[in-house]
Design an enzyme around this catalytic site. Structure first.
Site, mmCIF file in Angstrom:
data_model
loop_
_atom_site.group_PDB
_atom_site.id
_atom_site.type_symbol
_atom_site.label_atom_id
_atom_site.label_comp_id
_atom_site.label_asym_id
_atom_site.label_seq_id
_atom_site.Cartn_x
_atom_site.Cartn_y
_atom_site.Cartn_z
ATOM 1 N N GLU A 149 0.816 -1.221 0.000
ATOM 2 C CA GLU A 149 0.000 0.000 0.000
ATOM 3 C C GLU A 149 0.850 1.273 0.000
ATOM 4 O O GLU A 149 0.788 2.100 0.929
ATOM 5 C CB GLU A 149 -0.953 0.006 1.194
ATOM 6 C CG GLU A 149 -1.999 -1.086 1.102
ATOM 7 C CD GLU A 149 -3.121 -0.933 2.139
ATOM 8 O OE1 GLU A 149 -2.892 -0.329 3.193
ATOM 9 O OE2 GLU A 149 -4.228 -1.419 1.871
ATOM 10 N N GLU A 305 -6.603 -7.962 -0.560
ATOM 11 C CA GLU A 305 -7.080 -7.994 0.826
ATOM 12 C C GLU A 305 -8.553 -7.613 0.912
ATOM 13 O O GLU A 305 -9.012 -6.695 0.226
ATOM 14 C CB GLU A 305 -6.328 -6.962 1.694
ATOM 15 C CG GLU A 305 -4.860 -7.202 1.902
ATOM 16 C CD GLU A 305 -4.222 -6.083 2.727
ATOM 17 O OE1 GLU A 305 -4.937 -5.408 3.494
ATOM 18 O OE2 GLU A 305 -3.007 -5.875 2.587
HETATM 19 C C1 GLA Z 1 -4.145 -2.625 4.916
HETATM 20 C C2 GLA Z 1 -2.775 -3.255 5.035
HETATM 21 C C3 GLA Z 1 -2.747 -4.458 5.911
HETATM 22 C C4 GLA Z 1 -3.638 -4.287 7.104
HETATM 23 C C5 GLA Z 1 -5.034 -3.950 6.649
HETATM 24 C C6 GLA Z 1 -6.018 -3.825 7.762
HETATM 25 O O1 GLA Z 1 -4.836 -2.971 3.811
HETATM 26 O O2 GLA Z 1 -2.217 -3.573 3.789
HETATM 27 O O3 GLA Z 1 -1.414 -4.656 6.304
HETATM 28 O O4 GLA Z 1 -3.137 -3.254 7.900
HETATM 29 O O5 GLA Z 1 -4.994 -2.723 6.000
HETATM 30 O O6 GLA Z 1 -7.291 -3.499 7.282
#
Ligand code: GLA
Ligand code: ZN
Length: 670
Positions: A149, A305
């Site tokens: 991210e 995710e």
């Molecule tokens: C992000 C991060 C993860 C985690 C999630 C929690 O997407 O990439 O490492 O922190 O948020 O929602």
């Protein structure tokens, strides 16, 4: 390329390094019960792999990768560069970011590296190289996941110097910079490159959201996006040198403002992203964001995710209701995902994510609602590999552009309520509700295949855009645009000669003034040729017709009687212009007319409140049918007698879809 995996990757972030080894075996046993076939590892392990400057230790990661490989998991291997080890801050404080307020940070948090720090770059590249050397040949490593991210900004002195270099490259001369940023305003003319400073709270920033010189601030955003992109490319190239084939990605964040994802996507083999809607995010906005992620490369993407149940970082972290996670997963697939991955597989014991949902909850066993739902989904997805690589066919394009995002929200006036994503969503919603497929496209997309191009709040018209749109309309295309379009050039300087500047001739109008309406204010609007009246708010363009005709007029305010919506014929094509933000029923009525006039067809003809999307290839069509409404919905006629691919249920005219019920109907082409 549209197909990267032979099966739908089903798994997610897995951090066995946070747990004693006994638990690893238990994890594998439980994963198998849920048909989990993939794991994303090594996302935040830099401190473990490189505990000190000159020492690397891969022992634990070797064990993790070995174990997963032997069990046949697809491994999504991250590079761990998104959170720096403490020793690096101690020895090289320059690796830390300086924030918007000018404060140099210390060790802490994540996404904490100055992208222009040579030390950070050196060690990140080295780490990526070592990982590729060690694991690049492992056939179970199916995907590289660089960093995590990417986002955030740095305003340190290194970044300031790098910004000047970036500017020199873009503008060549200091005179060109002054002109671009309109520096005569307030006597801000600069004469030497090192007089240029970063636009933060200590210089041109007005709060974080606004700026005295949008030209500088937009260039800074471009520069910052490029700086982080260079970090990504550096790791990517390091891996590519060693591992020539495994696809490389980094996980994006939907409509995240900070990075120009269209530019990023050009450097990625495939797009992956993290989907975290809130309890009250409209499903149409979730769908739109998926469409944007698909649109980045016009190819299927990875869902890197989502949470199996709840999040921890929203103000209100509601549980996903029974069936909701399944429905959300299929919505993701419907809009282009070829993987379903979670954050995370086992719930953390401590720190800020201990309340974040996971496949294995704190109780430690699999006899939980969340696990049962995960396992049921896993079993279904294992049967669905035919859908991989299929694409949707859209007749409507909706332009999304990060320069416009930045510029529209920086601009001072006419109203603080203009929010880019909200605006784009406003013009997406109708298509979503009608089950009309939409591609989200960049400003330089090939528009020729679309029946309609919607370009709401196309505030900034950059070089080449006018020509492309003109060409598209001239040859018979239909363009829909709105207030706050055609106003500025790439540096946020106004296109003189009447709004909407470069779109004026196309739209056949000119706008003399732009009124702003406070939340409690609205204008009356009535449609020409229809018995429909209603209101508009936000802004009102005071429009003069040139070659266009009016489709609606204002009925109140001192400009009552002036056009509020217009239509113009240009070449073989048509341009619709919305001068105010119309209330839904008026907008819907006009959209209905536009859809009819342009001959756009929905995924299925029948009107329904269900979301129905289609992915297809030369062999088959897959219709994904979902009910997101609380009330049960009848099955559309066209699916009666078909078999649901997921459950084998034969769908009848009696079938009612309760909330979150999802079916997939496959139609073979032969
Ligand atoms: C992000 C991060 C993860 C985690 C999630 C929690 O997407 O990439 O490492 O922190 O948020 O929602
Ligand atoms: Zn910096």
């Amino acid at each position: 390329m549209t197909k990267f995996f032979d099966r739908i990757l089903f798994g997610g972030d897995y951090n066995p390094n946070q747990w004693p080894k006994e638990i690893w075996e238990e994890d594998i046993r439980i994963f198998k019960k849920a048909s989990i076939n993939s794991a994303t590892v090594n996302v935040f392990s830099w401190a473990k792999i490189q505990p000190s400057e000159n020492y690397y230790d891969f022992e634990e990661l070797d064990q993790i990768i070995d174990r997963l490989s032997k069990e046949g998991f697809d491994i999504v291997l991250a590079t761990s560069t998104a959170a720096l080890p403490a020793w690096m801050f101690k020895k090289y404080p320059e690796v830390a970011r300086t924030d918007y307020d000018g404060r140099r940070h210390k060790f802490g948090q994540r996404h904490n590296a100055c992208p222009n720090s040579l030390v950070y770059q050196k060690y990140a590249e080295r780490l990526a190289t070592k990982l590729a050397e060690r694991y690049g040949e492992n056939p179970q490593v199916s995907c590289w996941h660089i960093n995590n991210e990417y986002g955030g900004e740095c305003y340190c002195e290194n970044c300031e110097k790098a910004f000047r270099v970036w500017l020199k490259d873009k503008y060549q001369t200091i005179e060109a910079v002054n002109k671009a940023w309109n520096m005569e305003f307030w006597g801000h003319t600069v004469y030497e490159w090192d007089e240029i400073v970063l636009p933060n709270a200590l210089s041109e920033g007005i709060g974080y959201e606004k700026t005295a010189f949008a030209g500088i601030s937009i260039d800074y955003r471009r520069f910052n996006s490029d700086s982080l992109l260079k970090n990504y490319m550096m790791e990517r190239d390091a891996i590519r040198k060693i591992d020539p084939t495994t696809p490389i990605t980094t996980n994006l964040m939907g409509t995240f403002k900070g990075l120009d994802y269209f530019k990023w996507a050009k450097e990625m083999d495939l797009v992956s992203w993290d989907n975290y809607p809130s309890y009250n995010t409209p499903w149409s906005l979730v769908a739109m964001t998926h469409d944007l992620m698909r649109g980045l490369k016009q190819q299927p993407f990875m869902l890197m995710e989502q949470t199996p149940s709840q999040q921890n970082w929203q103000p209100y972290n509601s549980l996903k209701k029974p069936g909701q996670m399944r429905a959300q997963s299929y919505q993701t697939i419907a809009h282009g995902a070829d993987t379903i991955q979670y954050f995370q597989l086992r719930r953390s014991v401590g720190a800020c994510e201990k309340f974040h949902g996971a496949v294995i909850e704190h109780v430690g066993h699999e006899d939980t609602r969340v696990f049962r739902e995960t396992a049921a989904l896993g079993a279904e997805l294992a049967q669905l590999s035919d859908i991989i690589g299929t694409q949707s066919q859209a007749q409507v394009a909706l332009i999304f552009d990060w320069d416009n995002y930045w510029a529209l929200e920086y601009t001072s006036g006419p109203t603080v309520d203009l929010k880019y994503v909200e605006q784009i969503h406003r013009y997406y919603r109708y298509f979503y509700e009608q089950n009309i497929a939409v591609d989200l496209v960049p400003v330089d997309a090939d528009l020729s295949k679309y029946k309609l191009v919607a370009a709401p709040v196309l505030y900034m018209i950059k070089e080449g855009m006018q020509e492309r749109l003109t060409d598209y309309v001239k040859k018979g295309g239909s363009l829909l645009t709105t207030y706050m379009s055609g106003i500025v050039d790439q540096s946020d300087n106004v296109h003189l000669g009447g709004y909407p500047g470069p779109l004026r001739e196309l739209a056949g109008i000119w706008v003399e003034e732009i009124d702003a309406l406070a939340p409690e204010q609205s204008n009356g609007v009535s449609l020409v040729n229809e018995e429909l009246t209603g209101t508009s708010n936000l802004v009102s363009d005071l429009i003069h017709l040139e070659t266009a005709e009016a489709l609606a007029h204002y009925t109140s305010n001192f400009y009552a009687g002036m056009p509020a919506v217009t239509k113009n014929t240009f070449g073989e094509g048509t341009v619709y212009y919305f001068g105010g933000q119309l209330e839904d029923q008026l907008q819907d009525q006009l959209f209905k007319m536009i859809v009819e006039e342009t001959g756009i067809t929905p995924v299925i003809k029948e009107a329904t409140k269900l979301e129905v999307a289609c992915r297809e290839n030369a062999e088959a069509k897959f219709f994904v049918i979902i009910n997101f409404h609380e009330e049960a919905q009848p099955l559309p006629e066209i699916f009666v007698g078909e078999t649901d691919l997921l459950t084998g249920e034969v769908l009848s005219s009696e079938t009612k879809l309760a909330q979150y019920t999802t079916y997939i109907v496959k139609e073979e082409r032969n």
